[in-house]
Design an enzyme around this catalytic site. Structure first.
Site, PDB file in Angstrom:
ATOM      1  N   LYS A  81       0.718  -1.189   0.103  1.00 51.21           N
ATOM      2  CA  LYS A  81       0.106  -0.034   0.074  1.00 51.21           C
ATOM      3  C   LYS A  81       0.868   1.499  -0.206  1.00 51.21           C
ATOM      4  O   LYS A  81       1.861   1.326   0.647  1.00 51.21           O
ATOM      5  CB  LYS A  81      -1.007  -0.101   1.110  1.00 51.21           C
ATOM      6  CG  LYS A  81      -2.010   1.036   1.412  1.00 51.21           C
ATOM      7  CD  LYS A  81      -2.758   0.762   2.527  1.00 51.21           C
ATOM      8  CE  LYS A  81      -3.960   1.849   2.690  1.00 51.21           C
ATOM      9  NZ  LYS A  81      -4.959   1.703   3.740  1.00 51.21           N
ATOM     10  N   SER A 156      -9.717   1.552   2.755  1.00 51.98           N
ATOM     11  CA  SER A 156      -8.895   2.403   1.843  1.00 51.98           C
ATOM     12  C   SER A 156      -7.799   1.602   1.293  1.00 51.98           C
ATOM     13  O   SER A 156      -7.171   2.191   0.187  1.00 51.98           O
ATOM     14  CB  SER A 156      -8.315   3.426   2.790  1.00 51.98           C
ATOM     15  OG  SER A 156      -7.540   3.005   3.788  1.00 51.98           O
ATOM     16  N   SER A 180      -9.718  -0.928   6.877  1.00 51.17           N
ATOM     17  CA  SER A 180      -9.076  -0.795   5.744  1.00 51.17           C
ATOM     18  C   SER A 180      -8.614  -1.776   5.183  1.00 51.17           C
ATOM     19  O   SER A 180      -8.249  -1.784   4.134  1.00 51.17           O
ATOM     20  CB  SER A 180      -8.198   0.511   5.771  1.00 51.17           C
ATOM     21  OG  SER A 180      -9.072   1.840   5.591  1.00 51.17           O
TER      22      SER A 180
HETATM   23  N1  GLN Z   1     -13.488   4.032   6.494  1.00 45.32           N
HETATM   24  C1  GLN Z   1     -12.340   4.158   7.363  1.00 45.32           C
HETATM   25  C2  GLN Z   1     -12.264   5.701   7.256  1.00 45.32           C
HETATM   26  O1  GLN Z   1     -12.314   6.367   6.261  1.00 45.32           O
HETATM   27  C3  GLN Z   1     -11.422   3.594   7.077  1.00 45.32           C
HETATM   28  C4  GLN Z   1      -9.978   3.839   7.866  1.00 45.32           C
HETATM   29  C5  GLN Z   1      -8.959   3.072   7.586  1.00 45.32           C
HETATM   30  O2  GLN Z   1      -9.107   1.722   8.204  1.00 45.32           O
HETATM   31  N2  GLN Z   1      -7.898   3.218   7.062  1.00 45.32           N
HETATM   32  O3  GLN Z   1     -11.522   6.249   8.135  1.00 45.32           O
END
Ligand code: GLN
Length: 501
Positions: A81, A156, A180
């Site tokens: 990532k 994400s 995420s």
């Molecule tokens: N949906 C969560 C956010 O937008 C996901 C965040 C994550 O796990 N990086 O903050």
């Protein structure tokens, strides 16, 4: 040839390489040719490092030929990532603010991959600074779900999940602050694990909400995931929240029988309209498999993770609490991207204040700006008690509920997502709607315990669905051995999307 190599699991690739059946160069070439085929229709990578990866493959081939002992991920391609720093390779966090940032050092997890002789093939697309659930918040492009290119891969870490699903890499790394890793894994039909907070060093992971961020692995089966977690879970003095204890040997404990293991089903998750009937049905099927293996199910209660539905509007303490805490932390963490030492710098500002303001306005996308504005609000003197302090207290209650649950049961059995992958553009107009993707995943980040998502079925349209198992802190081996037992009985994890480039 390419496709048969790309179909192999990480453990099969490592064995073939170590035995001398496949060279690291031929593995690398096969995966890059697969990427060339499918990448244009999926949009997984921000940066590909083909030349550097081939050079590295040649080094590994020489090392193997010399008879030197090989690492646990020898010859295995891994996608990373783009919020994990890679020395000498662009690390953008999918943000214009960091579009040309080349870190002078690598994240601990990335160093561990290199030490174990893995082949890092590139950096994957994501929601900007890991804020989002669909990978639509990337400043550069969207990533499409390999099962249906009209749908999102989740987020994400959507690029990492899509890479593993579309056989562009057998393994990938992501980060999980509220789901995420687990949510995109579920939507793309692969496995994703959020380790216990402190299991994997956060050194070199660009910080979003530091009290919840964890680096997490993606794989297609439990054995591969055990290999990858074993590689990245190592003590690191550079992250003071990282445990000093060495991780157990996850491969050694993989075959543990499941017999008598107690699974808790939170009534707050299974009796809510927040869970779609297709997801509920897939979970029911999985429950029967676990029961067939000797697992015992009982209803439990985690009241502060409950999901309320009123007039069709869903709400959840965990989600509300998470978005207060994460914005407070994000606003502070992202203050460093001011165009001076890091980040995009505007041209031609009249003075230093204008320089800061324009650099940040041009560098960040809407979701990131929204959070940077919300953070100081929830911390401001007039609202601190009503928002930040209250959220901190609710966090404790959520954690205590889970601790109590683990006194009663060995694992918590839960959905990963409310429904299968949604359509591209479907939720971008309403941020609150997007935040509801986290209703089943954010509690574990608030509490710090570990959780895994495993493919467990398919919707009538053929979209993957995932189940989530939550474990007590430091019990990743339990999540892996239970997933392994499940995968001996089912084939959901083997299915590949019928993606034609
Ligand atoms: N949906 C969560 C956010 O937008 C996901 C965040 C994550 O796990 N990086 O903050």
């Amino acid at each position: 040839m390419c496709d048969s190599i790309c179909e192999k699991t990480a453990s099969a690739l490592r064995n073939a390489f170590v035995r001398g059946d496949l060279s690291a160069r031929s593995i690398t070439e096969a995966f890059f040719s697969r990427i060339e085929q499918v990448e244009p229709s999926i949009g997984t990578f921000i940066t590909l490092t083909e030349e550097a990866t081939l050079r590295r493959a040649d080094v590994l081939d020489k090392k193997r030929a010399s008879g030197a002992p090989m690492g646990t991920l020898a010859g295995v391609p891994v996608a990373v990532k783009d919020n994990l720093c890679t020395r000498g390779v662009k690390t953008t966090c999918a943000s214009r603010a960091l579009k040309d940032f080349i870190p002078p050092y690598s994240a601990h997890a990335v160093d561990r991959l290199i030490e174990e002789d893995a082949l890092i093939i590139g950096k994957t697309n994501m929601d900007e600074f890991a804020m989002g659930s669909s990978t639509e918040n990337s400043a550069f492009k969207i990533t499409r779900n390999p099962w249906d290119t009209g749908r999102v891969p989740g987020g994400s870490s959507g690029g990492s999940a899509a890479a593993v699903a579309a056989r562009m890499a057998p393994l990938a790394l992501g980060s999980d602050t509220a789901g995420s890793v687990r949510q995109p894994a579920a939507l793309c039909g692969v496995m994703g694990l959020k380790p216990t907070y402190g299991r994997v060093s956060r050194y070199g992971l660009v910080a979003f909400a530091s009290s919840m961020d964890q680096v997490g692995p993606f794989a297609r089966n439990a054995e591969d995931m055990a290999m990858l977690l074993g590689a990245i879970a190592a003590p690191d003095r550079r992250d003071s929240t990282c445990t000093n204890h060495a991780a157990p040997d996850y491969l050694e404990t993989l075959e543990r029988p499941l017999n008598g293991l107690k699974f808790g089903m939170p009534k707050e998750y299974f009796t809510t309209d927040g869970l779609s009937p297709v997801a509920a049905e897939a979970l029911d099927g999985a429950r029967k498999v676990f029961e067939g293996l000797g697992g015992q199910f009982k209803e439990i209660s985690i009241p502060h993770s409950r999901i309320d539905v009123e007039d069709g509007r869903i709400s959840s303490f965990a989600v509300a609490c998470y978005y207060i805490l994460c914005t407070a932390e994000a606003a502070s963490n992202l203050a460093r991207f001011d165009g001076v030492r890091y980040g995009h710098r505007t041209h031609g500002a009249a003075d230093v204040l204008e320089m800061y303001s324009k650099s940040r306005s041009e560098g960040f996308g809407d979701e990131v700006k929204r959070r940077i504005m919300l953070g100081p609000h929830v911390l401001s003197s007039g609202y601190y008690e009503a928002y930040y302090l209250k959220a901190a207290r609710v966090r404790r209650l959520i954690a205590e509920d889970l601790e109590r649950a683990f006194d009663e049961v060995d694992l918590v059995f839960a959905p990963t997502t409310p429904s299968p992958a949604f359509k591209i553009g479907e939720k971008t107009a309403d941020p609150l709607e997007m935040y509801l993707n986290d209703i089943f995943t954010s509690s574990c980040n608030l509490a710090g315990n570990c959780a895994i998502s495993i493919p467990c079925g398919r919707s009538p349209e053929g979209l993957p669905l995932g189940l989530q198992l939550m474990g007590p802190r430091w019990e990743e081996q339990r999540l892996l051995s239970v997933s392994h037992a499940y995968q001996q009985q089912t084939r959901w994890h083997d299915a590949a999307p019928h993606h034609s480039p």
